[in-house]
Design an enzyme around this catalytic site. Structure first.
Site, PDB file in Angstrom:
ATOM      1  N   CYS A 111      57.619  -8.780  64.110  1.00 44.28           N
ATOM      2  CA  CYS A 111      57.813  -7.814  63.031  1.00 44.28           C
ATOM      3  C   CYS A 111      58.624  -8.440  61.886  1.00 44.28           C
ATOM      4  O   CYS A 111      58.093  -9.290  61.195  1.00 44.28           O
ATOM      5  CB  CYS A 111      58.419  -6.526  63.582  1.00 44.28           C
ATOM      6  SG  CYS A 111      58.090  -5.135  62.491  1.00 44.28           S
ATOM      7  N   HIS A 167      55.979  -5.000  68.317  1.00 44.70           N
ATOM      8  CA  HIS A 167      57.206  -5.264  69.079  1.00 44.70           C
ATOM      9  C   HIS A 167      56.863  -5.486  70.551  1.00 44.70           C
ATOM     10  O   HIS A 167      56.879  -4.534  71.339  1.00 44.70           O
ATOM     11  CB  HIS A 167      58.161  -4.074  68.944  1.00 44.70           C
ATOM     12  CG  HIS A 167      58.798  -3.983  67.598  1.00 44.70           C
ATOM     13  ND1 HIS A 167      60.081  -4.420  67.347  1.00 44.70           N
ATOM     14  CD2 HIS A 167      58.325  -3.529  66.423  1.00 44.70           C
ATOM     15  CE1 HIS A 167      60.372  -4.233  66.082  1.00 44.70           C
ATOM     16  NE2 HIS A 167      59.325  -3.680  65.483  1.00 44.70           N
ATOM     17  N   GLU A 170      58.597  -6.662  72.816  1.00 45.82           N
ATOM     18  CA  GLU A 170      59.783  -6.524  73.681  1.00 45.82           C
ATOM     19  C   GLU A 170      60.007  -5.073  74.116  1.00 45.82           C
ATOM     20  O   GLU A 170      60.808  -4.801  74.996  1.00 45.82           O
ATOM     21  CB  GLU A 170      61.031  -7.054  72.951  1.00 45.82           C
ATOM     22  CG  GLU A 170      61.596  -6.160  71.866  1.00 45.82           C
ATOM     23  CD  GLU A 170      60.780  -6.166  70.565  1.00 45.82           C
ATOM     24  OE1 GLU A 170      59.697  -6.783  70.523  1.00 45.82           O
ATOM     25  OE2 GLU A 170      61.226  -5.515  69.605  1.00 45.82           O
TER      26      GLU A 170
HETATM   27  N1  GLN Z   1      59.892  -3.585  57.521  1.00 47.04           N
HETATM   28  C1  GLN Z   1      60.789  -4.535  58.101  1.00 47.04           C
HETATM   29  C2  GLN Z   1      60.917  -5.775  57.249  1.00 47.04           C
HETATM   30  O1  GLN Z   1      60.167  -6.017  56.360  1.00 47.04           O
HETATM   31  C3  GLN Z   1      60.347  -4.943  59.490  1.00 47.04           C
HETATM   32  C4  GLN Z   1      60.438  -3.782  60.445  1.00 47.04           C
HETATM   33  C5  GLN Z   1      60.651  -4.195  61.876  1.00 47.04           C
HETATM   34  O2  GLN Z   1      61.000  -5.312  62.174  1.00 47.04           O
HETATM   35  N2  GLN Z   1      60.508  -3.250  62.756  1.00 47.04           N
HETATM   36  O3  GLN Z   1      61.802  -6.544  57.471  1.00 47.04           O
END
Ligand code: GLN
Length: 207
Positions: free
Chosen positions: A80, A178, A180
């Protein structure tokens, strides 16, 4: 051989990654300082907020060491926000948003967020047996990949069908979702395999 895999612990969901890495057969450790980074065979960059994490990496004098480590072949899994930090190019970033870079991809930040803040879906992922339950939270997607990047997963249904959400380039891996969350450590196990087969001085089998 049990590789030591650090989790960048400046911000974000660190604890879940430590647990998943342990289940996947690695020796996890937190990384906040250069000497901790140096002690790792590989690194996970967790989800969180990419703009905050890159700022903190600068404050902790980790940005250049992280870039050098990636350039030297350190295997890294970015999830992410971690995917955003590994990307060479970012769309919808904040003004002048910096990354660590290394992955020849263009990511769009908060890409699904325009439609829904977060969602969960089942995916097929190269290297993972059977369907994978993927949790997306204000996630990026991969808009473009370079020639050396392998696409590992795409969204399968809905308005975002076909969007790339997991990639690999050599020893660098990234997921929009995610892995994890939810007690399934198969993506971490895949990364541990990547770490074990990685070439170069960081290869734990040559320690
Ligand atoms: N929107 C976040 C970013 O750009 C990422 C969101 C997340 O890691 N759950 O950093």
């Amino acid at each position: 051989m049990t590789p030591t895999i650090g989790v960048l612990s400046l911000q974000g969901d660190v604890r879940e990654h430590l647990t998943a890495l342990e289940h996947a057969g690695a020796r996890p450790m937190t990384v906040r300082r250069t000497h901790e980074l140096d002690a790792c065979d590989a690194l996970v960059i967790p989800g969180g907020e990419s703009t905050t994490m890159i700022k903190l990496a600068g404050i902790f004098d980790l940005l250049d060491p992280l870039r050098a480590a990636v350039a030297a072949g350190l295997p890294v899994l970015g999830t992410c926000a971690g995917m955003v930090l590994l990307a060479d190019r970012v769309l919808d970033g904040v003004e002048g948003q910096q990354t660590i870079g290394g992955l020849d991809i263009t990511v769009r930040r908060n890409a699904f967020g325009r439609q829904v803040e977060s969602f969960e879906t089942e995916l097929e992922m190269v290297g993972v047996q059977g369907p994978l339950h993927a949790v997306f939270i204000r996630a990026p997607w991969v808009e473009e990949v370079g020639p050396d990047v392998e696409v590992l997963a795409r969204v399968e249904g809905g308005s975002a069908a076909g969007r790339i959400v997991a990639v690999r380039q050599g020893s660098l891996m990234a997921t929009s979702f995610h892995p994890e969350v939810g007690g399934d450590s198969r993506v971490h196990a895949l990364f541990v395999d990547v770490v074990r087969s990685a070439p170069g001085p960081r290869n734990p089998t040559t320690h």
